[in-house]
Design an enzyme around this catalytic site. Structure first.
Site, mmCIF file in Angstrom:
data_model
loop_
_atom_site.group_PDB
_atom_site.id
_atom_site.type_symbol
_atom_site.label_atom_id
_atom_site.label_comp_id
_atom_site.label_asym_id
_atom_site.label_seq_id
_atom_site.Cartn_x
_atom_site.Cartn_y
_atom_site.Cartn_z
ATOM 1 N N GLU A 123 0.817 -1.216 0.000
ATOM 2 C CA GLU A 123 0.000 0.000 0.000
ATOM 3 C C GLU A 123 0.849 1.263 0.000
ATOM 4 O OE1 GLU A 123 -0.188 -2.394 2.319
ATOM 5 O OE2 GLU A 123 -2.065 -3.440 1.851
ATOM 6 N N HIS B 144 -9.888 -5.054 10.478
ATOM 7 C CA HIS B 144 -10.236 -4.681 9.106
ATOM 8 C C HIS B 144 -11.325 -3.604 9.040
ATOM 9 C CE1 HIS B 144 -7.755 -8.072 8.203
ATOM 10 N NE2 HIS B 144 -8.027 -8.044 6.917
#
Lengths: 743, 743
Positions: free
Chosen positions: A490, A553
């Site tokens: 990322e 998450h």
């Protein structure tokens, strides 16, 4: 440009520092050059500093006064003398600017001046009078703290952005020479660096952009896109994880025109790199698929540097890392090769000692006439480069009108007329869908009309719904394609997109992961915002609505954390129209990145949502009041706008006058006129309830002291989404109950 | 434990996949074993899946029904049959739980069941009835999505936390088997994983903790600290930059008791790793200073796995990476070796096919009696391990009373009585100082009384002021020391500190960088908060007050971004007393991390500040009003509290009744009683002005609809600090003017 030596350049390769190949460097040059011309220890403290670095101790030899006789056996030409004079000019401009500011980092410019000189004076193609000439070679100083190196080079090269006064105003209010390189302050600086590791990843993005455009637009008879990307990175950049992510991708993609100089000076802020950084960078980069060259004498080995660049260019299927062993603060008799020269002014006494040491008789900020005259050729040369390219483009335009129109749009940033007509619209009758899916519809619609749209996901393409169906994957052998596979990287992904965005104004890079994993890439997102890179961040799975994956998450504080960040647009669209609206604004904002928080779960198409509404950031989607005086205002975003609408239905059944407001982008709402704001959130109506499946932090300002905010101020949980919503009280009943308490 | 083979174990090394050494694996075993026993393609789709992976195609051979004759030439013992039955039990518990939840990740558990079985059944030392037994081997599933592997293993091993009902409640509300491993939900789980790369970095922290304690407390006659740290990581973890940062440090520190299993299955969510991950992991880890072993048959090569672990243990000066090539979803005839088995339930039909394929006749969730009986020995064995260790500790205690008292404090987390008396206090007459320096005074004072305090900086020790002067550096050969040199690796640093914190309750890890670079480590800080790791984050250079380094280095939105994060304490102390107060609370909060935002610049010691005040989060430092009715309340934090106090002085000269409130920790203030809050911020007083050199985001709730917030809602600038403060209007004059508008 580079020397015309016909030597077998692979002889300069040395992938392992533990096996020095002295023979190779001798073969590279007509005369024998010592393998390392460092600084002779002329004081006991310098000797101590030198002996600190075990890995280099054997190499520290020779005479300190470079200008006289440092290179024993190489017969000097006038040219080499001038090169050394130019190199010392760079060193002293840096020293003087840091000294005047009494703040800054002289060590890197003093060590990297030779490679800097060779790059800007001998190798790179650019036009100083048009820093934005499309086909220029790109240079990135990933070790951004050494920015005086770049400012000195831009000054010598004739860039109008860095004149003598700018050097004298280094690090001062509103100067064009800030403390780290900032593209938005200084034309000639390509990207914004300083936070370590970002620059090398930006450079990967720049090189990706070049490879992509070249593959898409070059023709056998006209290579209209053709430039290199150079970068200097230091030990600090190498330690950062982001650089490994980006370097792994660069190797995977075979970015042959990316040439990275690793300033191997063995010093970081805390001292010798021995204390924290003993890995073999060479071996690591070998594993990452790079070509590796070691320049053992970065301080005076000009021919070694030249040969390395030539070799790097000859390797077209791999990026090259040129490890250049240098002495930080080279020339400073008492501070070189120590952390003390990294981030502080030398001090008057040591500046004087350095002047003596390097034989520099000039006043501060002085550029000797012969150096000035030598560099002056870059203005006509640069103009010629650009003129030549313009002629080439004119031919290209004639022969390839379609391609040239596209390429022009990417070069100029002018969006094709009517592009926004491609955006889909929806009615309440359109089927319910997850906004991540609606996002994919938008991306695929836009890809057809926006030639600069390119991007992908960090290994979640099928979850983030980011694939462009009409294109294949951008890969080593298919670089003309537009789906980029970033892998689970990322941070590197964000910085690579910054590089793409800064390559050409018409690039519209997008990238994707789960919203919670913006935490992994926040530093690069902040640089998007600061450096005005209009990257589109496609962030799905935007709340507890993702369900079973649980609290690791489920984003909670992320909306608030981006709303607090300057110059970035945080969108949380509720349905198809709002998703299209978010894309419209995002595409138009080429100097401001956008984050789209999108749902995993299906959401209905709501009545009253619109692209126009999104453009205002906050707007009324339904209202049964009159005279701008509802009993209560219910405010929602994203997946909770539906809940607000449901609560309104209930309350209206009980006779209440209820307004439902979508607050899809706080930043855009802030920019509206006071009248508009009053029309949506009248000051007199203090009964306000907000609902959002995230932290209530920040909502106080919207709902006011009397209002209520329904949200989640704890971490999430692992369970089916509906269950979590219910247990956390993110329900229409809760909204209605809160509203009734306020009415 | 492991097999008693006396073979030369280095023969199993294979650092480069491109040079397979078939000979070596043959020498490891008495009988010849095929180099890879994968899955035979029994359907066209499986064949397609297999051929996807070019790197493995040659290795995909042999029979699918492992239970019958997969390993051709190795004569099977009853024991091996039982091992295979146990391995298949793990596989089917995972399959069944994911199936019942209709959510989860079956692929990894099916592929990693063999190494999981060997670790938990043959290698690791633990006590299932006391998951917190100090000297246990630690296991981390860095690829946390495969958590059913660990739940199945904990279940078989006899942990009370994972019983059959827990498996059946996988991923359900309030179950002890959430969607990713969470230490705070499931005893037996050491850390919280799922966000990729965190676990391997946690494991480095756990191994650091062991090496440190062993060096500090072990005696020639009593090795009271002695355990291994095992970790399983996947391709996703390997791609993340954080794992490279942590692995580089592990190599640098020579963490010989860290053994990492790299589940090399060539599949990530987007498909074959060919599309984004083609680096040589082996070569990279070689560069990072690890010992590397390749187990080519991770699916059925039990002896290979055993031999690899034995070899890893024999290498004591380096961490070991065991690359275990596996088939994701091993056993599933149509989904193995494809991304489709990564993150979704197999589906009833494929579950049935897998049962057929692996010869598994049992009902869902069934553990065959012989498997159950085999594993049942771990309960008495574990109790014996602990009893033996307890006896050893009793001896240690007798012989080494001082050391054992310290060690006990680290093991239990009981803080030494009176530790807080070490905290320094200040009066307004004490000299002005930067809070970063005051922080160092606190750290050094606390290090003397808190045996578990250990930490350091990401290459900014001399800027963050984090050195413990009485200790040397924690290094490979001096692991008993307490200054940790993390290098420029913020993300790895945070996760390593999480590992240290979770090793033993009495560890108080701290780590440091510039506040703005929390962006680099936010993901690990969030996991501190979520997983209840009481890490202390020492974050200096906390505003534009750092001056010339400019906007890349100046935090703006960072205070807000942490105030929005659950379960983390954000402190911004104003002076010496407040810095001491922040440390007091931080040390006491062992299940909640703390972030201390500290100034680079000097600040005066203010009148009215106190440790007790900090403990309440917000408190009055001066007030000339009576009856809880000031004309105006000025609220500041950190370096701006001084400005608020100055503005108050001015306003009081004009006859105003002014209260000055320090709002040093919003979270702590939120926890106070309504009465206390009213005593500080009376509802009737709406004239409130806040000042903070950061984003005003969130202040709306404190100052209310009528109040004013003075802050910075843009990026910073490069200039001397005083100049920026003035240009940005962060001044006493601005506060006084705003106050007058409100009064």
């Amino acid at each position: 440009m580079a020397s015309s030596s016909s030597l077998t350049l692979s002889q300069a390769i040395l992938s392992r520092p533990s096996i020095p190949r002295h023979g190779s460097s001798q073969q590279l040059h007509p005369a024998s050059i010592p393998s390392f011309s460092g600084l002779k220890s002329i004081s006991s403290s310098a000797a101590a500093a030198a002996s600190l670095s075990r890995r280099r101790s054997a190499a520290v030899v020779r005479h300190p006064v470079i200008a006289s006789a440092a290179v024993e056996t190489l017969e000097k030409t006038t040219e080499t003398e001038l090169v050394e004079k130019s190199v010392n000019t760079i060193r002293f401009l840096s020293i003087d600017a840091v000294e005047k500011a009494n703040s800054g980092h002289p060590g890197l410019p003093m060590g990297c001046a030779p490679m800097g000189h060779i790059l800007y004076d001998e190798v790179m193609r650019y036009n100083p009078k048009n820093p934005y000439w499309f086909n220029r070679d790109r240079f990135v100083l990933s070790a951004g703290h050494g920015c005086m190196l770049q400012y000195a080079l831009l000054h010598l090269a004739g860039y109008d952005s860095v004149q003598e006064d700018d050097l004298k105003n280094f690090r001062q209010w509103e100067s064009r020479t800030p403390g780290h390189p900032e593209n938005f302050e200084t034309p000639g600086v390509e990207v914004t660096t300083g936070p370590l590791g970002q620059g090398i990843a930006n450079a990967v993005g720049l090189a990706l952009a070049e490879k992509h455009l070249a593959a898409r637009y070059n023709k056998p008879d006209n290579e209209i896109v053709d430039h290199y990307t150079y970068v200097i990175l230091g030990d600090g950049c190498q330690m950062e994880g982001i650089s490994n992510e980006a370097a792994s991708l660069a190797g995977h993609w075979g970015l042959g025109k990316l040439i990275a100089f690793y300033d191997d000076n063995h010093i970081s802020i805390d001292g010798d790199t021995e204390i924290a950084f003993t890995e073999s960078v060479d071996t690591r980069f070998e594993g990452l698929g790079w070509h590796i060259i070691w320049v053992k004498n970065g301080n005076t080995g000009y021919d070694e540097i030249r040969a390395a660049i030539k070799e790097a260019k000859s390797v077209t299927d791999k990026p090259t890392l040129i490890k250049v062993t240098t002495t930080i603060g080279f020339g400073s008799p008492n501070k070189a090769n120590s952390y003390s020269v990294h981030g502080s002014a030398l001090g008057a006494k040591e500046v004087e000692a350095t002047r003596q040491n390097l034989g520099w008789p000039y006043e501060p900020f002085h550029v000797p006439e012969d150096v000035k005259s030598h560099w002056s050729r870059h203005t006509p040369e640069g103009a010629a480069f650009e003129a030549e390219w313009n002629a080439k483009f004119a031919e290209y335009e004639k022969k390839y009108p379609e391609e040239s129109a596209e390429l022009k749009s990417i070069i100029t940033g002018a969006l094709p007329a009517g592009w926004e007509k491609a955006l889909p619209t929806y009615t309440p009758e359109s089927p319910a869908d997850a906004t991540r899916n609606l996002s994919q519809t938008n991306l695929n619609a836009l890809a057809k009309v926006l030639p600069g749209l390119i991007g992908g996901s960090a290994d979640l393409a099928s979850s983030n719904m980011t694939l462009l169906k009409m294109f294949g994957d951008f890969q080593k052998n298919t670089p003309e394609e537009r789906n980029v596979r970033f892998g689970v990287r990322e941070h590197g992904m964000g910085a690579i997109c910054n590089g793409i965005a800064h390559h050409s104004p018409g690039f519209i890079p997008y990238c994707a992961t789960f919203f919670v994993f913006t935490d992994y890439m926040r530093a690069s997102m902040r640089i998007s915002a600061l450096s005005e890179a209009g990257v589109i961040y496609v962030m799905t799975h935007d709340s507890i609505g993702l369900g079973e994956d649980g609290p690791t998450h489920q984003p909670i504080e992320h909306l608030a954390s981006f709303r607090a960040m300057p110059n970035i647009l945080m969108f949380r669209p509720a349905d198809g129209n709002e998703t299209a609206g978010a894309y419209k604004v995002a595409v138009l904002n080429r100097k401001r990145p956008s984050v789209l928080a999108l749902s995993r779960q299906k959401l209905p198409q709501l009545s009253g949502t619109s692209i126009e509404g999104v453009e205002k950031g906050g707007y009324t989607i339904s209202d049964n009041s009159s005279g701008n005086k509802p009993d209560v205002i219910l405010i929602g975003t994203g997946s909770e706008l539906e809940i607000a609408a449901k609560a309104a239905d209930e309350l209206r059944k009980e006779g209440k006058a209820v307004r439902v407001v979508s607050f899809v982008s706080w930043e855009l709402f802030d920019e509206q006129s006071a009248e508009y704001k009053e029309s949506v959130l009248p000051a007199a109506v203090t009964a306000r309830v907000s609902i959002e499946a995230g932290s209530t932090f920040g909502w106080g300002k919207i709902v006011g002291s009397s209002g209520k905010s329904i949200g989640i101020d704890r971490f999430g949980a692992s369970a089916p989404a509906g269950k979590i919503y219910k247990e956390f009280g993110i329900t229409a009943e809760a909204v209605a109950a809160a509203a009734k308490e306020l009415i």
